[in-house]
Design an enzyme around this catalytic site. Structure first.
Site, PDB file in Angstrom:
ATOM      1  CG  ASP A 133      -0.220  -0.198   2.509  1.00 24.86           C
ATOM      2  OD1 ASP A 133      -0.868  -0.153   3.558  1.00 24.86           O
ATOM      3  OD2 ASP A 133       1.025  -0.380   2.466  1.00 24.86           O
ATOM      4  CG  ASP A 166      15.386 -13.427  -0.490  1.00 28.09           C
ATOM      5  OD1 ASP A 166      14.254 -13.684  -0.949  1.00 28.09           O
ATOM      6  OD2 ASP A 166      15.608 -12.481   0.301  1.00 28.09           O
ATOM      7  CG  ASP A 187      17.365 -24.132  -5.368  1.00 29.73           C
ATOM      8  OD1 ASP A 187      16.977 -24.043  -4.174  1.00 29.73           O
ATOM      9  OD2 ASP A 187      16.598 -24.348  -6.335  1.00 29.73           O
ATOM     10  CG  HIS A 209      11.390 -11.765  -0.909  1.00 26.42           C
ATOM     11  ND1 HIS A 209      12.512 -12.009  -0.156  1.00 26.42           N
ATOM     12  CD2 HIS A 209      10.624 -10.916  -0.183  1.00 26.42           C
ATOM     13  CE1 HIS A 209      12.431 -11.337   0.984  1.00 26.42           C
ATOM     14  NE2 HIS A 209      11.287 -10.658   0.995  1.00 26.42           N
ATOM     15  CG  ASN A 223      23.760  -0.671 -15.314  1.00 28.71           C
ATOM     16  OD1 ASN A 223      23.123   0.231 -14.752  1.00 28.71           O
ATOM     17  ND2 ASN A 223      23.318  -1.909 -15.391  1.00 28.71           N
ATOM     18  CB  ALA A 311      17.048  -9.829  13.162  1.00 28.79           C
ATOM     19  CG  ASP A 339      22.274  -4.179  15.920  1.00 26.60           C
ATOM     20  OD1 ASP A 339      22.720  -3.880  17.045  1.00 26.60           O
ATOM     21  OD2 ASP A 339      22.198  -5.343  15.492  1.00 26.60           O
ATOM     22  CB  SER A 370      12.283  -8.012   2.804  1.00 21.63           C
ATOM     23  OG  SER A 370      11.982  -9.218   3.411  1.00 21.63           O
TER      24      SER A 370
HETATM   25 CA   LIG Z   1      21.639  -0.098 -12.793  1.00 21.01          CA
HETATM   26 CA   LIG Z   2      23.315  -6.731  16.868  1.00 22.61          CA
HETATM   27 CA   LIG Z   3      16.619 -24.671  -8.566  1.00 23.71          CA
END
Ligand SMILES: [Ca+2]
Ligand SMILES: [Ca+2]
Ligand SMILES: [Ca+2]
Length: 821
Positions: A133, A166, A187, A209, A223, A311, A339, A370
C-alpha cells in the site's frame, strides 16, 4: 502447565507476525509410544524433549524432518549402521558433518547411539513480506543515507561478495546479470545448483523476493539501466534457501549460510526470519561471524516488540525499517536487539520479476524490513571493501556509530524503535577508517604559554594518515585542519592566512597516502583579553565528514604586551666638526615580551625625541625626519638585541648639542628609555642666540630681546617670561631687525623693512637700534607677524598653531616678517 502456556504464546505470536515465520514441527510416530513417555513434558533433564515440545506447531517447524549433526565422520557411519538408516536419506551441508534427515526429532531421539549425534528442529523460514500500500517514488532511499558521498570514499569491487540468501533469482535481469556469481550460488530449497526463481511455482507469492533483495544490495550501478545500489561494485552470491512461495527451514537457511562462508562471501544478507530461537541456525551464524563474514538480518514486519530470529541474536546486525521522513515504518518490529533502521517503506524501488518478465521489470515499492536489510548489507560491503579484515563487531559499531539520530529517538543514543538510528553510509565509512589520523607532533614558533595579545605565532601540525583514503589538498574533498569542539567554531585566533574562521589550514602536501604524514601550518593572533585559551582542532574531509578526534589542542595563555627595553650600547662621535658626517650605533635589548619586526605588527623604530621635532643632525641616510633609523635585524625576539646604525651630520653652528631618541613600537607605543647623545660641534659658525619672549598683562603687549640682562630687568618689573621665542644668527648680516619703542603706546615694534622703520620714526616712535639679524635663508624657521587693532600692538611667533589661534581671536595676520632658527 508452564510449557503449554509457552506454546500458546508462540502460536498467537505467529498469528500476529506477518512476515517471517519459523515453524517447528514435531510429528509423533506411532512406532515409539514408550519412548515418547520417557521424553515427556515433565522431564526437565531432556533438552531434546524441550525442543520437540517448543516447536510442535507445524507452522513453526517441519514435523517430518530434522537437522542432525554427527560429532565426527566415523560417528556417522556407525550411527547409520546401528540404526539401519540408508545414507541416501541424508542431505549434507557441504563440507560439514551436518545433514537434513527425513525423521522427526522424536523419531531421532529414540534411535541408538545418541551420544554420536546432536538433533535440531528444522525450523521453518519465510520471506519477509511486502506491504503493498505504498506510493511510487524514485530512489530517495539512497540520498537519504548519504550514499553519494559514501561512494566518493568507496564503490566497493567485484572481490567483495554479498551472499543474498532468499528465494530464487531472475538470473538474467538486466541490472543483475553481470553481478551474480552463479558459479558460487546454490539452491538449497530444491537441492540443485540452479538458483533461477519460479522453477517450481512461477506464480509463487515471493517468487520476486530474492531478485528485489539482491538489487537493493548490489544492482549494477552506473550502467545507464535501472537502479543504483548502495553496494555499487560488490558482486552477489545468489543462494536460494526459500521456495517460490517464500518458505525455507533451518536446514535450507543454515546450509545457505555455510555455503556462503565457504564460497567467499564477505557479507550475508538475510531478508527472512522466524519467531523462535534456533540453535542450529545460531551455530551457522556463529560460523559465519567467526570466519569474519558479516551477517545482516531483518527485524521482521509484525509491528511488535518481537524481533525475528536470527536478527534477534545480538551478534547479528538487526535491521528495522524507516520511511522517507525517518519515522519507523508502522510494520517494523522493534526491541532491545534492534541495531539500526534503513529505508523500507514509502516507495523503495527495486528490481523484480513475474511470470512474464524476468529481465527488465522494476518495482516502485519493495517495502518491509526485507527491503531495508540488503541496503545495510550493501553498506557492510562498502565497509568491507575499505577494511577487509573488519569483524562483525567492528562493522556493527561503524554502522551504529555513523547512524543519524532521528527525531523519533528524542535525543537518545538508542531506542527500541530505531536502534542506534537510521544508517548514514558516509558517516559509517568515515568511522570505518576511510579518514582517520594520528597526531604526530604539534609545535609553535612562540611560547604559547606567554603569548602577548596581538602577537602572531605560526603553528605546525604533523598528522599521520591512518585511514584507507589518500588525502588531497584540492578537489571536491580536500582535507583541512578545522576548528573543533564545537565543530566549525569561529576562532578568535583567526588570521588572514586561514581559509575561513573555522578552517585554519589546507594540507601543505598535494596528497598524502595512507601511512604517510601530512603537514598543516597556520598563523594565530588574538587581541582577546589576557587569559588562558584552549583552541581545539580536528581534520575534516570537506563534503565527507570529520575525522576521529585525535586530541589536537593548543593551550594558549595570552598576556598583555610590554614594550620594555634596555640600552646595551650607544656609540657616537662626541666631538665633531661642523657639517661632518660621523657614524652612530645604538644597540637596544628587547626586555619586553613581544618580538620586534623591521616591518609588520610590532615595528620597532628609533625616533627623534620629542616626537615630530627636527634634529640639527639629520642626515640623508635617515629613514625620515622623525625616524633616525630602522633596526638592522628583520626580527628581534624578547631578550635579543636590536641594532640601529645611522649617520649624524653635524650642524654648521658650533655648540653643545643634546640629541635624544626614543624607541617606538607600532601597535604598542613608546619604550621606557631615552638614548641620549651629547655632541660638541666646533669649527663652524657661532651658535645661534636665543630671543627671549615676555608678556605684560597690564600693557597687553609682548617684548622680545636677545639680551639676558634686559630680560632679567623687565621680569623684575612685572613682565612674565614666556621662554625662548626663536633663535637668531649670532653674527651681523644683511638682514637686520630694527627695534622701536612708542612711549605713548608703551609698546615695542620690530621690522626688517627700512622704509617702514623710517615711516614710524616720523610718527613718534623711538628707534632703538638693530635688535638682531634674521636668517638669510628662507628654508629656516618663518616668523609670523600679527596686529591687533583693539590693542594697537604687534605680536610675533614662530609657532603656526599659536598664530592660527590668535588670528581667530581678532588679530590680523600680516605675513611672514622674516626667517630665524
Ligand atoms: Ca543499474
Ligand atoms: Ca546486533
Ligand atoms: Ca533450482
Amino acid at each position: 502447565m508452564k510449557k503449554s502456556k509457552y506454546i500458546s504464546s508462540i502460536a498467537s505470536a505467529v498469528g500476529i507476525f506477518i512476515l517471517l515465520l519459523l515453524i517447528v514441527i514435531s510429528i509423533y510416530t506411532p512406532g515409539a509410544p514408550q519412548n515418547k513417555k520417557q521424553n515427556s513434558l515433565n522431564d526437565k533433564n531432556s533438552k531434546k524433549a524441550e525442543n520437540i515440545l517448543e516447536y510442535q506447531d507445524p507452522s513453526i517447524a517441519d514435523q517430518k524432518s530434522s537437522v542432525i549433526s554427527f560429532n565426527s565422520k566415523g560417528d556417522k557411519e556407525s550411527f547409520l549402521k546401528s540404526n539401519s538408516i540408508n545414507s541416501n536419506d541424508l542431505i549434507q551441508i557441504p563440507s560439514t558433518n551436518s545433514y537434513q534427515i527425513n525423521l522427526s526429532q522424536e523419531q531421532l531421539s529414540e534411535l541408538n547411539d545418541q551420544d554420536k549425534i546432536k538433533i535440531y528442529p528444522n525450523v521453518i523460514y519465510r520471506a519477509t513480506a511486502t506491504p503493498n500500500d505504498e506510493l511510487y517514488s524514485q530512489q530517495w532511499n539512497l540520498a537519504k543515507v548519504s550514499a553519494p558521498s559514501a561512494w566518493d570514499i568507496s564503490k566497493s569491487s567485484a572481490s567483495i561478495k554479498i551472499a543474498v540468501i532468499d528465494t530464487g533469482f531472475a538470473k538474467f535481469h538486466q541490472d543483475l546479470v553481470n553481478k551474480f556469481d552463479l558459479a558460487s550460488g546454490y539452491d538449497f530449497a530444491n537441492n540443485d545448483s540452479d538458483v533461477a526463481a519460479g522453477t517450481t511455482n512461477i506464480n509463487g507469492a515471493y517468487v520476486y523476493h530474492g531478485t528485489s533483495a539482491a538489487s537493493l544490495a548490489a544492482a549494477e550501478t552506473n550502467n545507464s539501466v535501472g537502479l543504483a545500489s548502495l553496494g555499487w561494485g560488490s558482486r552477489i552470491i545468489p543462494i536460494q534457501s526459500l521456495s517460490d512461495d517464500g518458505f525455507g527451514n533451518t536446514f535450507t537457511v543454515s546450509a545457505g549460510i555455510y555455503h556462503a562462508v565457504n564460497n567467499g562471501a564477505s557479507v550475508i544478507s538475510l531478508s527472512l526470519g522466524s519467531t523462535v530461537p534456533d540453535s542450529f541456525l545460531e551455530n551457522a551464524i556463529n560460523y559465519a561471524i567467526s570466519n569474519n563474514v558479516i551477517v545482516v538480518a531483518a527485524s521482521g514486519n509484525e509491528s511488535c516488540n518481537c524481533i525475528n530470529y536470527p536478527a534477534n541474536y545480538s551478534s547479528v546486525i538487526a535491521v528495522g525499517s524507516s520511511d522517507p521522513s525517518d519515522v519507523r515504518s508502522s510494520f517494523s518490529n522493534f526491541g532491545n536487539n534492534l541495531d539500526i533502521v534503513a529505508p523500507g517503506s514509502g516507495g523503495v524501488r527495486a528490481a523484480t520479476m513475474n511470470s512474464i518478465n524476468q529481465t527488465t521489470l522494476y518495482s516502485s515499492n519493495f517495502s518491509g524490513t526485507s527491503s531495508s536489510t540488503p541496503q545495510v548489507a550493501g553498506l557492510a560491503a562498502l565497509i568491507k571493501s575499505l577494511r577487509p579484515s573488519s569483524t562483525q563487531t567492528e562493522v556493527e559499531s561503524y554502522i551504529r556509530n555513523g547512524a543519524d539520530k532521528v527525531a523519533g529517538m528524542a535525543g537518545q543514543n538508542f531506542s527500541t524503535s530505531y536502534g542506534y538510528g537510521r544508517i548514514n553510509a558516509t558517516a559509517s565509512l568515515v568511522r570505518a577508517g576511510a579518514y582517520s589520523w594520528q597526531l604526530q607532533s604539534q609545535s609553535s614558533d612562540k611560547n604559547l604559554n606567554l603569548l602577548p595579545r596581538g602577537e602572531k605565532s605560526t603553528l605546525t601540525v604533523i598528522a599521520k594518515n591512518t585511514g584507507t583514503q589518500t588525502w588531497q589538498n584540492s578537489g571536491p574533498n580536500p582535507v583541512r585542519l578545522a576548528t573543533y569542539a564545537p565543530q566549525d567554531r569561529a576562532s578568535t585566533f583567526y588570521t588572514s592566512n586561514w581559509i575561513s574562521q573555522s578552517r585554519a589550514s589546507n594540507l601543505l602536501e598535494s596528497e598524502v597516502a595512507p601511512g604517510s604524514n601530512g603537514t598543516f601550518q597556520f598563523d594565530i593572533q588574538s587581541g582577546s583579553a589576557a587569559g588562558q585559551y584552549n583552541e581545539k582542532f580536528n581534520l575534516v574531509a570537506e563534503n565527507i565528514g570529520w575525522f576521529n578526534d585525535a586530541g589536537l589542542n593548543f593551550l594558549i595563555t595570552l598576556i598583555n604586551p610590554s614594550s620594555s627595553a634596555q640600552i646595551v650600547s650607544n656609540t657616537y662621535t662626541a666631538s665633531s666638526t661642523a657639517t661632518s658626517i660621523t657614524p652612530s650605533q645604538i644597540i637596544i635589548k628587547n626586555t619586553g615580551n613581544v618580538t620586534w619586526f623591521k616591518t609588520g605588527v610590532y615595528t620597532a623604530d628609533l625616533y627623534i625625541n620629542p616626537y615630530n621635532s627636527t634634529s640639527p643632525f639629520q642626515d640623508s641616510s635617515w629613514f625620515s625626519s622623525a625616524i633616525a633609523s630602522r633596526m638592522q635585524e628583520s626580527s628581534v625576539a624578547p631578550n635579543s638585541n636590536a641594532t640601529f646604525n645611522f649617520s649624524l651630520k653635524s650642524p654648521q653652528i658650533n655648540g653643545s648639542y643634546t640629541q635624544q631618541y626614543r624607541l617606538g613600537i607600532t601597535n604598542l607605543g613608546w619604550s621606557n628609555l631615552y638614548p641620549t647623545q651629547n655632541i660638541n660641534v666646533s669649527g663652524g659658525t657661532e651658535e645661534y642666540k636665543p630671543v627671549y619672549r615676555h608678556y605684560s598683562p597690564s600693557r597687553g603687549s609682548h617684548f622680545y630681546t636677545t639680551d639676558l640682562n634686559e630680560s632679567n630687568i623687565i621680569r623684575a618689573q612685572g613682565w612674565n617670561f614666556e621662554g625662548i621665542a626663536w633663535r637668531v644668527s649670532p653674527n651681523p648680516n644683511s638682514k637686520p631687525v630694527y627695534r622701536h619703542y612708542s612711549p605713548s603706546r608703551g609698546r615695542h615694534f620690530y621690522t626688517t623693512s627700512q622704509n617702514e622703520s623710517n615711516t614710524i620714526r616720523s610718527q613718534g616712535w623711538n628707534y632703538e637700534g638693530v635688535a638682531w639679524y634674521a636668517s638669510e635663508t628662507t628654508t629656516s624657521q618663518p616668523i609670523y607677524r600679527h596686529y591687533s587693532p583693539t590693542r594697537r600692538a604687534h605680536f610675533y611667533t614662530k609657532d603656526l598653531n599659536e598664530s592660527n589661534i590668535i588670528r581667530s581671536q581678532g588679530w590680523n595676520f600680516e605675513g611672514i616678517e622674516y626667517y630665524a632658527f
